[in-house]
Design a protein around this motif. Sequence first.
Motif, mmCIF file in Angstrom:
data_model
loop_
_atom_site.group_PDB
_atom_site.id
_atom_site.type_symbol
_atom_site.label_atom_id
_atom_site.label_comp_id
_atom_site.label_asym_id
_atom_site.label_seq_id
_atom_site.Cartn_x
_atom_site.Cartn_y
_atom_site.Cartn_z
ATOM 1 N N THR A 1 -1.015 0.277 -6.139
ATOM 2 C CA THR A 1 -1.461 -0.081 -4.795
ATOM 3 C C THR A 1 -2.969 0.023 -4.758
ATOM 4 O O THR A 1 -3.541 0.872 -5.444
ATOM 5 C CB THR A 1 -0.849 0.847 -3.718
ATOM 6 N N PRO A 2 -3.568 -0.872 -4.017
ATOM 7 C CA PRO A 2 -2.916 -1.991 -3.335
ATOM 8 C C PRO A 2 -2.519 -3.090 -4.316
ATOM 9 O O PRO A 2 -3.140 -3.247 -5.354
ATOM 10 C CB PRO A 2 -4.008 -2.495 -2.393
ATOM 11 N N GLN B 1 2.173 -6.231 5.826
ATOM 12 C CA GLN B 1 1.961 -5.004 5.054
ATOM 13 C C GLN B 1 3.309 -4.406 4.653
ATOM 14 O O GLN B 1 4.243 -4.366 5.452
ATOM 15 C CB GLN B 1 1.190 -3.997 5.906
ATOM 16 N N GLU C 1 0.852 -1.182 0.000
ATOM 17 C CA GLU C 1 0.000 0.000 0.000
ATOM 18 C C GLU C 1 0.892 1.237 0.000
ATOM 19 O O GLU C 1 2.105 1.132 0.102
ATOM 20 C CB GLU C 1 -0.917 -0.010 1.224
ATOM 21 N N CYS D 1 -6.493 1.905 -1.857
ATOM 22 C CA CYS D 1 -6.226 1.214 -0.590
ATOM 23 C C CYS D 1 -7.352 1.534 0.391
ATOM 24 O O CYS D 1 -7.873 0.638 1.064
ATOM 25 C CB CYS D 1 -4.888 1.639 -0.003
ATOM 26 N N HIS E 1 -9.992 -1.070 2.207
ATOM 27 C CA HIS E 1 -10.163 -1.154 3.660
ATOM 28 C C HIS E 1 -11.588 -0.811 4.088
ATOM 29 O O HIS E 1 -12.120 -1.438 5.001
ATOM 30 C CB HIS E 1 -9.144 -0.266 4.383
ATOM 31 N N CYS F 1 -3.374 6.542 -0.845
ATOM 32 C CA CYS F 1 -3.911 5.689 -1.916
ATOM 33 C C CYS F 1 -5.423 5.558 -1.759
ATOM 34 O O CYS F 1 -5.903 4.955 -0.807
ATOM 35 C CB CYS F 1 -3.238 4.323 -1.853
#
Length: 192
Positions: A122-123, A91, A59, A66, A70, A63
């Motif tokens: 990313t991710p 990570q 990540e 990302c 999440h 981002c």
Amino acid sequence: MTRLMSLVAALMLALPVYAAEMGDDGLHKADWMRETFKDLNEDLAEANAEGKRLMLLFEQRGCVYCRKMHEEVFSDAEVADYIRDNYFVVQMNLHGDTEIVDFDGEAMTEKAAARKWGLLFTPTILYLPEEVEEGKNAAQAAVASQPGAFSKGTTLDLMTWVEEKRYELDNGEDFQRYHARRIKERDDGKTD
């Protein structure tokens, strides 16, 4: 008063859910992530000892994809539980200066590893096998990679496909065929 309470409850449900805290490094932190010395051979041995698969999650600060993963995927109870039960997650920061040791023994920073492994987005998730051939680096050893943000269904299907070692099966069902079958099964109400 009842109407006011209903309105407050509705507003609370409409607010976004943030499943992972933000770390000092600007990366999301989930309870299923592991703090390790980032020696990949040690991480793999620990994952194997726990009966889990090693997953490297790259990540970067800021981002948006990302954050999307999440907030919309990793925060889903089914996905989070699947990760906790089946994966040992380390990570990595795409631009990080923390030293790691690759499977081939080379020590470098996270950002140097990302360049070495050809990671651009990313991710990105690298799924590792239970054993890595001597001399291979993480990218060469990975049984699958997930570059970018995908939906819950795609992510969970890929995690399941890897965890069940379907990449080893000689049944002609690569991930794309497996995923298409799973989508059809979900649409037909045969799976969650």
